[in-house]
Design an enzyme around this catalytic site. Structure first.
Site, PDB file in Angstrom:
ATOM      1  N   GLY A  97      -1.419  -4.052  -6.428  1.00 23.12           N
ATOM      2  CA  GLY A  97      -0.026  -4.159  -6.221  1.00 23.12           C
ATOM      3  C   GLY A  97       0.341  -5.419  -5.697  1.00 23.12           C
ATOM      4  O   GLY A  97      -0.258  -6.439  -6.264  1.00 23.12           O
TER       5      GLY A  97
ATOM      6  N   MET B 179       5.217  -7.954 -11.386  1.00 22.24           N
ATOM      7  CA  MET B 179       4.468  -7.728 -12.807  1.00 22.24           C
ATOM      8  C   MET B 179       5.631  -7.355 -13.884  1.00 22.24           C
ATOM      9  O   MET B 179       5.358  -7.729 -15.063  1.00 22.24           O
ATOM     10  CB  MET B 179       3.523  -6.949 -12.777  1.00 22.24           C
ATOM     11  CG  MET B 179       2.810  -6.298 -13.782  1.00 22.24           C
ATOM     12  SD  MET B 179       1.831  -7.824 -14.638  1.00 22.24           S
ATOM     13  CE  MET B 179       0.535  -7.785 -13.576  1.00 22.24           C
TER      14      MET B 179
ATOM     15  N   LYS C 153       8.093   0.018   6.621  1.00 20.35           N
ATOM     16  CA  LYS C 153       8.091   1.602   6.088  1.00 20.35           C
ATOM     17  C   LYS C 153       7.560   2.591   7.082  1.00 20.35           C
ATOM     18  O   LYS C 153       6.637   2.098   7.890  1.00 20.35           O
ATOM     19  CB  LYS C 153       7.191   1.369   4.797  1.00 20.35           C
ATOM     20  CG  LYS C 153       7.567   0.597   3.713  1.00 20.35           C
ATOM     21  CD  LYS C 153       6.497   0.444   2.688  1.00 20.35           C
ATOM     22  CE  LYS C 153       6.925  -0.526   1.377  1.00 20.35           C
ATOM     23  NZ  LYS C 153       5.973  -0.581   0.332  1.00 20.35           N
TER      24      LYS C 153
ATOM     25  N   HIS D  27      -7.118  -1.296  -6.232  1.00 23.01           N
ATOM     26  CA  HIS D  27      -6.013  -1.242  -5.853  1.00 23.01           C
ATOM     27  C   HIS D  27      -4.993  -2.410  -6.110  1.00 23.01           C
ATOM     28  O   HIS D  27      -5.315  -3.352  -5.742  1.00 23.01           O
ATOM     29  CB  HIS D  27      -5.975  -1.218  -4.122  1.00 23.01           C
ATOM     30  CG  HIS D  27      -4.594  -1.155  -3.420  1.00 23.01           C
ATOM     31  ND1 HIS D  27      -4.103   0.065  -2.910  1.00 23.01           N
ATOM     32  CD2 HIS D  27      -3.544  -1.741  -3.372  1.00 23.01           C
ATOM     33  CE1 HIS D  27      -2.790  -0.029  -2.315  1.00 23.01           C
ATOM     34  NE2 HIS D  27      -2.604  -1.302  -2.577  1.00 23.01           N
TER      35      HIS D  27
ATOM     36  N   GLU E   6      -1.879   6.541   1.684  1.00 18.28           N
ATOM     37  CA  GLU E   6      -2.130   5.760   3.036  1.00 18.28           C
ATOM     38  C   GLU E   6      -1.510   6.614   4.137  1.00 18.28           C
ATOM     39  O   GLU E   6      -2.292   6.728   5.211  1.00 18.28           O
ATOM     40  CB  GLU E   6      -1.653   4.430   2.829  1.00 18.28           C
ATOM     41  CG  GLU E   6      -2.441   3.548   1.841  1.00 18.28           C
ATOM     42  CD  GLU E   6      -1.876   2.279   1.510  1.00 18.28           C
ATOM     43  OE1 GLU E   6      -2.686   1.289   1.630  1.00 18.28           O
ATOM     44  OE2 GLU E   6      -0.591   2.185   1.396  1.00 18.28           O
TER      45      GLU E   6
ATOM     46  N   ARG F  94      -0.504   1.516  10.947  1.00 20.89           N
ATOM     47  CA  ARG F  94      -1.426   0.886  10.119  1.00 20.89           C
ATOM     48  C   ARG F  94      -1.798  -0.449  10.679  1.00 20.89           C
ATOM     49  O   ARG F  94      -0.619  -1.204  11.017  1.00 20.89           O
ATOM     50  CB  ARG F  94      -0.888   0.723   8.643  1.00 20.89           C
ATOM     51  CG  ARG F  94      -1.801   0.099   7.542  1.00 20.89           C
ATOM     52  CD  ARG F  94      -1.124  -0.430   6.363  1.00 20.89           C
ATOM     53  NE  ARG F  94      -2.181  -1.199   5.785  1.00 20.89           N
ATOM     54  CZ  ARG F  94      -1.633  -1.972   4.891  1.00 20.89           C
ATOM     55  NH1 ARG F  94      -0.320  -2.473   4.731  1.00 20.89           N
ATOM     56  NH2 ARG F  94      -2.523  -2.803   4.033  1.00 20.89           N
TER      57      ARG F  94
ATOM     58  N   ASN G 210       4.341   1.368   9.023  1.00 20.20           N
ATOM     59  CA  ASN G 210       3.646   0.658   8.313  1.00 20.20           C
ATOM     60  C   ASN G 210       4.341  -0.574   8.026  1.00 20.20           C
ATOM     61  O   ASN G 210       5.232  -0.537   7.008  1.00 20.20           O
ATOM     62  CB  ASN G 210       3.294   1.314   6.651  1.00 20.20           C
ATOM     63  CG  ASN G 210       2.237   0.562   5.796  1.00 20.20           C
ATOM     64  OD1 ASN G 210       2.066  -0.821   6.171  1.00 20.20           O
ATOM     65  ND2 ASN G 210       1.589   1.044   4.791  1.00 20.20           N
TER      66      ASN G 210
ATOM     67  N   ARG H 292      -1.259 -15.021  -3.845  1.00 21.71           N
ATOM     68  CA  ARG H 292      -2.391 -15.394  -3.251  1.00 21.71           C
ATOM     69  C   ARG H 292      -3.470 -15.759  -4.138  1.00 21.71           C
ATOM     70  O   ARG H 292      -3.422 -15.261  -5.314  1.00 21.71           O
ATOM     71  CB  ARG H 292      -3.039 -14.088  -2.422  1.00 21.71           C
ATOM     72  CG  ARG H 292      -2.036 -13.546  -1.397  1.00 21.71           C
ATOM     73  CD  ARG H 292      -2.565 -12.317  -0.445  1.00 21.71           C
ATOM     74  NE  ARG H 292      -1.784 -11.670   0.312  1.00 21.71           N
ATOM     75  CZ  ARG H 292      -1.740 -10.572   0.556  1.00 21.71           C
ATOM     76  NH1 ARG H 292      -2.574  -9.602   0.134  1.00 21.71           N
ATOM     77  NH2 ARG H 292      -0.876 -10.033   1.682  1.00 21.71           N
TER      78      ARG H 292
ATOM     79  N   GLY I 168      -0.512  -6.829  -3.125  1.00 21.47           N
ATOM     80  CA  GLY I 168      -1.413  -7.367  -2.736  1.00 21.47           C
ATOM     81  C   GLY I 168      -2.603  -6.518  -3.544  1.00 21.47           C
ATOM     82  O   GLY I 168      -2.403  -5.544  -3.934  1.00 21.47           O
TER      83      GLY I 168
ATOM     84  N   HIS J 276      -6.866  -2.849   2.336  1.00 20.91           N
ATOM     85  CA  HIS J 276      -6.706  -1.592   1.698  1.00 20.91           C
ATOM     86  C   HIS J 276      -7.337  -0.411   1.800  1.00 20.91           C
ATOM     87  O   HIS J 276      -7.574   0.385   1.018  1.00 20.91           O
ATOM     88  CB  HIS J 276      -6.510  -2.102   0.033  1.00 20.91           C
ATOM     89  CG  HIS J 276      -5.478  -2.837  -0.385  1.00 20.91           C
ATOM     90  ND1 HIS J 276      -5.912  -4.008  -1.165  1.00 20.91           N
ATOM     91  CD2 HIS J 276      -4.219  -3.261   0.208  1.00 20.91           C
ATOM     92  CE1 HIS J 276      -4.624  -4.564  -1.215  1.00 20.91           C
ATOM     93  NE2 HIS J 276      -3.745  -4.364  -0.444  1.00 20.91           N
TER      94      HIS J 276
ATOM     95  N   GLY K 141       0.874  -0.039  -6.780  1.00 18.15           N
ATOM     96  CA  GLY K 141       2.077  -0.096  -7.639  1.00 18.15           C
ATOM     97  C   GLY K 141       1.845  -0.450  -8.950  1.00 18.15           C
ATOM     98  O   GLY K 141       2.397   0.353  -9.921  1.00 18.15           O
TER      99      GLY K 141
ATOM    100  N   GLY L 142      -1.384  -0.697 -10.466  1.00 15.67           N
ATOM    101  CA  GLY L 142      -2.216   0.443 -10.915  1.00 15.67           C
ATOM    102  C   GLY L 142      -1.933   1.445 -11.569  1.00 15.67           C
ATOM    103  O   GLY L 142      -2.442   2.197 -12.411  1.00 15.67           O
ATOM    104  N   GLU L 143      -0.864   2.130 -10.688  1.00 16.04           N
ATOM    105  CA  GLU L 143      -0.332   3.483 -11.035  1.00 16.04           C
ATOM    106  C   GLU L 143       0.709   3.468 -12.037  1.00 16.04           C
ATOM    107  O   GLU L 143       1.023   4.610 -12.758  1.00 16.04           O
ATOM    108  CB  GLU L 143       0.511   4.042  -9.644  1.00 16.04           C
ATOM    109  CG  GLU L 143      -0.877   4.476  -8.789  1.00 16.04           C
ATOM    110  CD  GLU L 143       0.076   4.761  -7.346  1.00 16.04           C
ATOM    111  OE1 GLU L 143       1.394   4.965  -7.209  1.00 16.04           O
ATOM    112  OE2 GLU L 143      -0.546   4.489  -6.127  1.00 16.04           O
TER     113      GLU L 143
END
Length: 398
Positions: A204, A285, A17, A202, A384, A91, A10, A235, A206, A179, A332, A334-335
């Site tokens: 993160g 964030m 990754k 999703h 993923e 990916r 990925n 973005r 992005g 995503h 990232g 959201g969790e």
């Protein structure tokens, strides 16, 4: 089918990754995972840890090029210290208008996907490079591409068709989404009780959001490229086209060519906007939350813009779905960021979304809605890599 090791790759603009799973048996099992970060720098990071989190490799090499970065990965996997992959899954954000299905990689397929780097300019160039390198450095090992766009293939034409002249639609300009592997993993984890009307966010580096009906994508926020939809770390998200034209004309006053002006505009829209652009401080964030705590008004505006935009998309998707049974946060932010989840949901009580403050004070998987909330709200970590492994196992068997 006997079990075999699957390497999952990925890649991003500044990182690679990877993970290795034992697959093909009764259950897919992660053996280890790793990453090369800081591509393009003198002081990168190369790390590998096992499934329990124990560090197996922890280095800080120079990774000036993507070739040097992937050489670290290939070298480790060919060293004899780790099980060599029997197959490899990659990916890919978007394969272009002609590549719609997950499939085995050939040199010709890579050439075709490379034609559409503009559809995901931060991801596609390094992804196709690594595919070529994987074919070279792991000779005889089958490679498969797994597309983020695959999950979104069920969207109706009224969603995918752009309001532009037909000549551009014929070039493949349409809504593709991104995503998709993350959203697919949410649906997979909810089996066998997938709600009829589901919205997944999703969030993160992005960020996107999708409306899912009966386990299939109905609509998603990102468009032709990952730059569209809700604002994200760097973005713009959806924006008045006139704004981009204004910026382009300003850039063109000093640019040496039309191509140079377009490249600079792409940098503005994809790398200098979003949370970073509004705050003038950071695209992270965590740093923005710290700045808000000290009274930084621009950081507050950036985060408010982010959560306000997500709430608007949720409202629109509730209308599109004809109601809502479940809202899921992943990614990232959201969790892990309870404040973002609370701020997104704060004004959505009229849609049946009510959080429990104590339940929401959590990181990782949880149900965070109040007992009397008509809509269930959950946090579900994305898987993923596991989705890629599942696709690879299926494709190997066909």
């Amino acid at each position: 089918m006997a079990s075999f090791p699957v390497l999952v790759l990925n890649s991003g603009s500044s990182s690679i990754k990877f993970s290795v799973y034992e697959a093909g048996g009764e259950q897919q099992r992660k053996l280890f995972e790793g990453a090369v970060d800081g591509i393009g720098t003198e002081l990168g990071e190369f790390r590998i840890k096992d499934a329990a989190g124990k560090k197996l490799v922890d280095q800080t090499p120079a990774v000036l090029t993507r070739a040097a970065a992937f050489a670290l990965v290939a070298g480790a996997l060919n060293s004899g210290e780790f099980p060599p992959p029997a197959t490899i899954g990659h990916r890919m954000v978007a394969g272009g208008p002609t590549i719609k299905d997950n499939q085995r990689i050939t040199p010709e397929l890579i050439d075709e996907m490379e034609r559409y780097t503009a559809f995901a300019p931060l991801h596609t160039p390094i992804a196709v490079y690594i595919m070529r390198e994987a074919l070279r450095l792991f000779p005889g090992v089958p490679n498969f591409v797994c597309l983020d766009t695959y999950f979104h293939r069920t969207m109706p034409e009224v969603v995918t068709h752009m309001p532009i002249p037909e000549e551009y639609s014929a070039m493949g300009v349409r809504r593709y989404g991104a995503h998709g592997l993350s959203y697919e993993s949410i649906v997979h984890q909810l089996q066998p009780n997938v709600p009829v009307r589901l919205i997944a966010a999703h969030l993160g580096n992005g960020a996107s959001i999708s409306a899912i009906r009966n386990g299939q994508c109905l609509d998603t926020s990102m468009g032709l490229t990952p730059t569209g939809g809700i604002i994200s770390a760097t973005r713009t998200g959806d924006i008045d086209p006139g704004v981009l034209l204004f910026i382009l004309r300003k850039i063109a006053e000093t640019a040496g060519s039309a191509a140079e002006a377009a490249d600079k505009l792409e940098t503005v829209a994809a790398k200098q906007a979003g949370l970073l652009g509004v705050s003038g401080l950071s695209n992270d964030m965590r740093e923005l939350r710290e700045a808000i705590a000290t009274g930084n008004a621009k950081a507050r505006l950036a985060v408010d813009k982010f959560t306000w935009t997500i709430a608007k998309w949720i409202g629109g998707f509730v209308a599109e779905l004809g109601g809502l049974d479940m809202l899921v946060f992943t990614g990232g932010i959201g969790e892990n960021d309870s404040a973002t989840r609370a701020e997104v949901c704060a004004g959505l009580g009229a849609l049946g979304i009510v959080l429990d403050t104590q339940r929401n004070n959590v990181r990782g998987a949880a149900m965070i809605s109040a007992e009397d909330s008509p809509v269930t709200v959950r946090v579900i970590p994305a898987e993923e890599d596991l989705m890629i492994v599942n696709h690879v196992v299926r494709l190997m068997a066909t």
